[in-house]
Design a protein around this motif. Structure first.
Motif, short mmCIF file in Angstrom:
data_model
loop_
_atom_site.label_atom_id
_atom_site.label_comp_id
_atom_site.label_asym_id
_atom_site.label_seq_id
_atom_site.Cartn_x
_atom_site.Cartn_y
_atom_site.Cartn_z
N UNK A 185 -36.46 -114.84 -5.14
CA UNK A 185 -37.81 -114.89 -5.70
C UNK A 185 -38.86 -115.30 -4.67
N UNK A 186 -38.47 -116.18 -3.74
CA UNK A 186 -39.40 -116.69 -2.71
C UNK A 186 -38.70 -116.67 -1.36
N UNK A 187 -39.41 -116.24 -0.31
CA UNK A 187 -38.89 -116.24 1.06
C UNK A 187 -39.94 -116.87 1.98
N UNK A 188 -39.51 -117.77 2.86
CA UNK A 188 -40.40 -118.36 3.86
C UNK A 188 -39.67 -118.44 5.19
N UNK A 189 -40.40 -118.26 6.29
CA UNK A 189 -39.78 -118.44 7.60
C UNK A 189 -39.51 -119.92 7.82
N UNK A 190 -38.44 -120.24 8.51
CA UNK A 190 -38.11 -121.65 8.72
C UNK A 190 -39.15 -122.33 9.60
N UNK A 191 -39.77 -121.58 10.51
CA UNK A 191 -40.83 -122.17 11.34
C UNK A 191 -41.97 -122.68 10.50
N UNK A 192 -42.40 -121.87 9.52
CA UNK A 192 -43.49 -122.27 8.63
C UNK A 192 -43.10 -123.47 7.77
N UNK A 193 -41.88 -123.44 7.25
CA UNK A 193 -41.40 -124.53 6.39
C UNK A 193 -41.33 -125.85 7.14
#
Length: 468
Positions: free
Chosen positions: A377-385
């Motif tokens: 449902x949700x995807x984020x790059x680890x750098x951003x997180x």
């Protein structure tokens, strides 16, 4: 009726005496019960009830008796088999409880050739706090073997390493241990040990004890093979003057840039079928608590999950409406799971969904064809997180193969540290032994971009990790 036994024999008697089945018909019913063939059981119900009615039994009674027979099919088991299996189960439980190292080593050995089972048992080793040592060209054997309080990985469990290769390795190793890649090529017959086999041994980490990066070992294969051909032109026995080790000059390794961590692990997975020495996701393990993520093997069905994963494969398809969506294969330290990305989500996050990337995911864990599947449902790059998390005290980890490698770079490394004094502690991590050394207060640094750049230029970017 005098039917008091609670075995399949009594089932034959019931069918024969109560419903008038011949012994052949009764045996067909018994077989359907033992194999839990529900379609056959449903078909035989009419036969049974009508036969019982002809014998004078009431239809209700016949139906009730047959329902008991069907219920027996759900749990019934041949008594002689049950006794044998229960004895085996008891013996195995005793061995596992009292000799866990040897039990698990035997279990792993029995699963050679079945990557899924080996991975399952490795996860169990972690739960039992038993360490699995990586494959070693000088220590590993045909089987998984116990070494002190650890289990040593089998060489035969490496892709492409069969019995003939193992016999040749043992034949040479029984004389003395291998000193380096060149010694190995000289002493093991090239008729058995081809380039592909050597690559698999290197990928798996079997030559790590030689103290060279796997990239250097791979680049040196041709030199090592040519040197071996020079020493033994016809692969002759080492029993003449020209076979003496000190007669020929030993070549040097071909020095190349070290493998990136993700490349090293990808090749390791090619050889073993899974990540053994580490996993790409492990560099973010100190963020797992803050992000409240769940390892893949602990995901519960029908619940929302958060996870840090490595994308290994992506297969994009189109729905009947022509909308793009994707199936992706995800992995972490605990295992693998398939993810499905439906059109709306795929359109929003497709730029982040690239094989070889590490991402933070949220989704629901469901079951599909008997396996877990994560509906993303949700995807984020680890750098951003990571950047969005509250800042904590950092630590700088410097990864080196072993102490010998550290000595070669020590002077330059300390010089860089003195140029960037600060409050961040520096920890040296020896990959070969897993040992961590925290440097003295005087070597605390300020991990600026310039500092990290200089350290990365010296050691390689993947060897310098700034963590919280």
């Amino acid at each position: 009726m005098e039917i008091t036994s609670n075995t399949y024999l009594s089932l034959l008697q019931i069918a024969s005496k109560m419903a008038g089945f011949t012994l052949g018909e009764a045996d067909l019913l018994r077989r359907a019960v033992s194999k839990k063939q529900k379609d056959v059981l449903e078909k035989e119900k009419v036969h049974f009830v009508k036969g019982a009615q002809r014998k004078g039994y009431h239809e209700k009674t016949a139906n009730e008796i047959y329902e008991l027979i069907v219920r027996f099919a759900n749990y019934g088991f041949n008594r002689s088999h049950a006794v044998a299996y229960s004895m085996i189960a008891y013996q195995l439980a005793y061995l596992k409880a009292n000799y866990p190292l040897y039990f698990m080593a035997a279990l792993l050995t029995s699963s050679i050739g079945n990557t899924g089972k080996i991975l399952q048992y490795i996860q169990e080793l972690k739960q039992m706090n038993i360490e699995l040592s990586p494959p070693s060209i000088n220590q590993s054997h045909y089987f998984f073997r116990v070494e002190k309080n650890k289990i040593r990985y089998s060489l035969v469990a490496i892709k492409g390493i069969g019995g003939n290769v193992m016999r040749e390795i043992l034949k040479a190793r029984n004389q003395k241990k291998f000193e380096d890649l060149f010694d190995f090529c000289i002493r093991v017959s090239p008729k058995i040990m081809n380039r592909k086999v050597m690559e698999m041994l290197i990928y798996s980490g079997s030559f790590d004890e030689f103290g060279e990066d796997r990239a250097t070992l791979l680049a040196s294969i041709d030199v090592a093979i040519q040197h071996a051909q020079l020493v033994h032109p016809e692969d002759e026995e080492q029993n003449d003057l020209f076979s003496e080790d000190d007669f020929f000059f030993k070549p040097k390794y071909v020095e190349v840039e070290p493998l990136k961590v993700e490349d090293k692990l990808a090749l390791e997975k090619d050889a073993l079928g899974f990540y053994l020495s580490d996993h790409p996701v492990s560099i973010y393990k100190h963020h797992q608590a803050a992000l409240q993520t769940t390892p893949i093997n602990e995901m519960e069905l029908n619940k929302k999950q958060r996870s840090i994963v490595y994308i290994t494969e992506l297969s994009a398809i189109r729905t009947k409406k022509g909308e793009p969506m994707a199936f992706i294969q995800l992995s972490d330290q605990s295992g693998d799971v398939q993810g499905v990305v439906f059109p709306i989500v795929f359109k929003k996050y497709q730029d982040l969904l690239t094989p070889g990337e590490m991402v933070y995911l949220e989704g629901k864990c469901e079951e599909r064809n008997g396996n877990k599947q994560l509906v993303i449902q949700i995807v984020e790059s680890m750098g951003t997180i990571v950047q969005s998390l509250p800042k904590k005290e950092h630590k700088l980890f410097i990864k080196v193969m072993n102490e010998e490698k550290m000595l070669n770079q020590k002077v330059k490394l300390l010089s860089i540290m003195r140029d960037f004094p600060g409050n961040t502690p520096v920890i040296i991590h020896y990959e070969e032994t897993g040992k961590n050394i925290v440097l003295n207060e005087e070597y605390k640094i300020s991990p600026s971009k310039e500092c990290i750049a200089e350290l990365s230029a010296l050691l390689g970017a993947e060897q310098v990790i700034l963590a919280e």
